[in-house]
Scaffold this active site. Sequence first.
Site, PDB file in Angstrom:
ATOM      1  N   LYS A 258       0.862  -1.190   0.000  1.00 59.67           N
ATOM      2  CA  LYS A 258       0.000   0.000   0.000  1.00 59.67           C
ATOM      3  C   LYS A 258       0.886   1.224   0.000  1.00 59.67           C
ATOM      4  O   LYS A 258       1.792   1.336   0.825  1.00 59.67           O
ATOM      5  CB  LYS A 258      -0.904   0.017   1.243  1.00 59.67           C
TER       6      LYS A 258
ATOM      7  N   LYS B   2       4.097   2.958   8.746  1.00 62.44           N
ATOM      8  CA  LYS B   2       2.842   3.692   8.930  1.00 62.44           C
ATOM      9  C   LYS B   2       1.650   2.744   9.017  1.00 62.44           C
ATOM     10  O   LYS B   2       0.785   2.885   9.893  1.00 62.44           O
ATOM     11  CB  LYS B   2       2.640   4.689   7.782  1.00 62.44           C
TER      12      LYS B   2
ATOM     13  N   LYS C  97       5.556   2.113  -2.613  1.00 60.70           N
ATOM     14  CA  LYS C  97       5.560   3.504  -3.081  1.00 60.70           C
ATOM     15  C   LYS C  97       5.950   3.512  -4.552  1.00 60.70           C
ATOM     16  O   LYS C  97       6.678   2.631  -5.022  1.00 60.70           O
ATOM     17  CB  LYS C  97       6.568   4.346  -2.300  1.00 60.70           C
TER      18      LYS C  97
ATOM     19  N   THR D 151      -6.200  12.409   5.142  1.00 62.11           N
ATOM     20  CA  THR D 151      -4.879  12.580   5.755  1.00 62.11           C
ATOM     21  C   THR D 151      -4.915  13.759   6.724  1.00 62.11           C
ATOM     22  O   THR D 151      -4.403  13.679   7.843  1.00 62.11           O
ATOM     23  CB  THR D 151      -3.800  12.818   4.682  1.00 62.11           C
TER      24      THR D 151
ATOM     25  N   ASN E  92      -3.318  19.258  -0.714  1.00 59.11           N
ATOM     26  CA  ASN E  92      -4.436  18.484  -0.185  1.00 59.11           C
ATOM     27  C   ASN E  92      -4.409  18.388   1.335  1.00 59.11           C
ATOM     28  O   ASN E  92      -5.434  18.536   1.997  1.00 59.11           O
ATOM     29  CB  ASN E  92      -4.424  17.077  -0.797  1.00 59.11           C
TER      30      ASN E  92
ATOM     31  N   SER F  43      -7.999   4.931   2.934  1.00 58.44           N
ATOM     32  CA  SER F  43      -7.709   4.097   1.768  1.00 58.44           C
ATOM     33  C   SER F  43      -8.035   2.637   2.080  1.00 58.44           C
ATOM     34  O   SER F  43      -8.594   1.916   1.247  1.00 58.44           O
ATOM     35  CB  SER F  43      -6.234   4.215   1.372  1.00 58.44           C
TER      36      SER F  43
END
Length: 419
Positions: free
Chosen positions: A73, A97, A109, A193, A224, A352
């Site tokens: 992820k 995380k 990533k 976030t 964002n 997510s």
Amino acid sequence: MAEKTDGVNLWQAVVEQLDHLASLLQLDPGVHAILREPKRALEVSIPVKMDDGSLKIFKGFRVHHNLNRGPGKGGIRYHPEVTLDEIKALAALMTWKCAVVDLPYGGAKGGVICDPKKLSPKELEGLTRRYTSELIPLLGPERDIPAPDVGTNSQVMAWIMDTFSMDKGYSVPSVVTGKPLSIGGSQGREGATARGCVFSLLEALKVLGQSPESQSVVIQGFGNVGRHVALDLYERGFQIIGISDSQGGIYNPQGLNPQELYECKLKTGSVVHFPQGERITNQELLELECDILVPAALEHQITGANASQIKAQLIVEGANGPTTPEADQILEEKGIFVIPDILANAGGVVVSYFEWVQGLQAYFWSYEEVDQKLERLMRKAFLDVYELAQKKKVSMRLAAHMIAVSRVAEATRLRGIYP
């Protein structure tokens, strides 16, 4: 981008941090060795036919750091300074995380070296679809689920989902998260976030015995994350005194209205043109007198060179890796309470996860349900970290990484080595 002005390589910093944690946690040497290396790293060439008829080659990456707790992820960023080391580092940070908030994911990533602002919509779509086609062997709801990051958005996720689905011959909405609602996105994903940052901050103020209404806030970054943090905190009664974007910052000790600031940015291209404040640089912004500082831009903004000038008493890391190890030590010596990135900005990956779960079930929740679940999970994760920090008398960052690395190490140990 992995190499910053203070000479710190982000990947090297992540490895050094892991080595320190391995010593503290007395990790098995074999498990430690596994966690020091990404599981796989793919570099791809992306030919794109430009609007003028020319052909341009872009370079892209996708890294899986560790998948022992679940599928990969992590976001995909489009930025001119993307490097493989940066992507490796950010994949590892995604591993930690996901673990610190106890999601059944590993860390991944991706990135493409490009400036999306200089690409037309057609060029951007062509780049995204070709990049996706090169990644198809790695992607899938059970393998690797990308999401938006710097320079990408819900439209980019829609193109990725469609490209993957065309290859499979049927629609696969759960291959990405951060999609538009109309094709399987989740309520509450935009701004998630930022809301995770806010929930972490509110829990911190509670344990520190402080009132939100008396807090002045400075936010670096008005994308964002930064914009939604500003809007949320403003509505809750915090005083926003400084905000910046890539072109610079604006400061007003009497307070700024982030909605008016956003309207100014839409019209002029930057917050620096806002008439009700003083124009300052990003470095000056970080050093403003304030109660709370939210670095929500790029990596390594708080360094050994400026950490001693930070005047905030509480830092909420909305960005990934905004503080160098040297700076972190200085902040700790100054007694500044830091909510580390892997905890503070985990709200995006939490929602997510909710989007992925909803997509797999084809059953969707209301905004209120999503937000309640996010708040509950973020507050629990914060308290887990805070309690360990108090018990072990260590920083919040060290406590968060101790929890995360312990969980990933345990999964790695239990699964063993194949064959």
